[in-house]
Write a protein that holds these residues in place. Sequence first.
Motif, mmCIF file in Angstrom:
data_model
loop_
_atom_site.group_PDB
_atom_site.id
_atom_site.type_symbol
_atom_site.label_atom_id
_atom_site.label_comp_id
_atom_site.label_asym_id
_atom_site.label_seq_id
_atom_site.Cartn_x
_atom_site.Cartn_y
_atom_site.Cartn_z
ATOM 1 N N ASP A 71 21.536 -26.154 34.529
ATOM 2 C CA ASP A 71 20.660 -27.330 34.431
ATOM 3 C C ASP A 71 20.419 -27.950 35.808
ATOM 4 O O ASP A 71 19.292 -28.369 36.130
ATOM 5 C CB ASP A 71 21.274 -28.368 33.502
ATOM 6 C CG ASP A 71 21.327 -27.909 32.052
ATOM 7 O OD1 ASP A 71 20.585 -26.964 31.705
ATOM 8 O OD2 ASP A 71 22.114 -28.484 31.280
ATOM 9 N N GLU A 75 16.842 -28.358 37.841
ATOM 10 C CA GLU A 75 16.354 -29.637 38.352
ATOM 11 C C GLU A 75 15.961 -29.517 39.821
ATOM 12 O O GLU A 75 14.929 -30.065 40.239
ATOM 13 C CB GLU A 75 17.433 -30.710 38.176
ATOM 14 C CG GLU A 75 16.968 -32.105 38.580
ATOM 15 C CD GLU A 75 17.988 -33.181 38.268
ATOM 16 O OE1 GLU A 75 17.795 -34.321 38.730
ATOM 17 O OE2 GLU A 75 18.979 -32.884 37.565
ATOM 18 N N ARG A 76 16.746 -28.763 40.590
ATOM 19 C CA ARG A 76 16.428 -28.602 42.020
ATOM 20 C C ARG A 76 15.143 -27.798 42.225
ATOM 21 O O ARG A 76 14.442 -27.980 43.220
ATOM 22 C CB ARG A 76 17.593 -27.915 42.752
ATOM 23 C CG ARG A 76 18.863 -28.738 42.796
ATOM 24 C CD ARG A 76 19.834 -28.227 43.845
ATOM 25 N NE ARG A 76 20.346 -26.892 43.613
ATOM 26 C CZ ARG A 76 21.415 -26.610 42.863
ATOM 27 N NH1 ARG A 76 22.069 -27.584 42.243
ATOM 28 N NH2 ARG A 76 21.832 -25.354 42.720
ATOM 29 N N SER A 78 12.581 -27.543 39.919
ATOM 30 C CA SER A 78 11.643 -27.885 38.847
ATOM 31 C C SER A 78 10.183 -27.953 39.286
ATOM 32 O O SER A 78 9.281 -27.847 38.452
ATOM 33 C CB SER A 78 12.048 -29.216 38.211
ATOM 34 O OG SER A 78 12.015 -30.260 39.167
#
Length: 234
Positions: A71, A75-76, A78
């Motif tokens: 996850d 996020e990094r 995205s």
Amino acid sequence: MPTPPSQKTVLLIGASRGLGFAMAEESLKRGCRVIATGRASSADRLFHLAERFPDSLEVETVDITLPQQIDALHERLSDRRIDLLFVNAGVKNSDRETIADVSTDEFIRVMVTNALSPMRVIEAFEDLVPPTGTLGVMSSGQGSLANNTNGHYDVYRGSKAALNMFMRSFAARHEGDPRTFLLMAPGWVRTEMGGPEARLTIEESIPALLNTIEACAGRTGLHYLDYLGRTVPW
């Protein structure tokens, strides 16, 4: 640095050694922008490779058996567009162990690493792959039920067969999706995992495997292929 429109971006999960590292290096030589991952304890070779390709290789650390790290990586990344998402993750138990011998903990370790975790990555990152993109995982000819005529390597075979089934379910749930889905069998390759008796060198397997992946671009649906592009029977 922004990626030029014509430069493909490749996300390789599990690229710190063996086949994954060779895929990263070969992709860089072919002019791709590569995001390559390894566990924090084993990413040194990737960081050294980044010194050779400072403008086209990004190194990320992630342990895909830990969902929170998947996850966090998503996020990094995205805001990125990934033309090829490829998950190369594999461990095996002792070659001498049958399904009757293996401990429950060891069975779980192999299954989580080889089957569950790659699919968690596919599910988490598929939203970054455009309609023209490819999602692939490193399977094995040993995951073929039809080809298992001599037994041996029970747990490893089972983990790759499970991966194949999970990927087939993913493709079925995405019926009509224009993207390419691949299960790749690299052949028996002389790596730390494949052993010194293996038939192929990395140099014989990986460039051909990447050629096959490139040739499949635009072919919709799920394809179970070996490194030379031949269909592997389920």
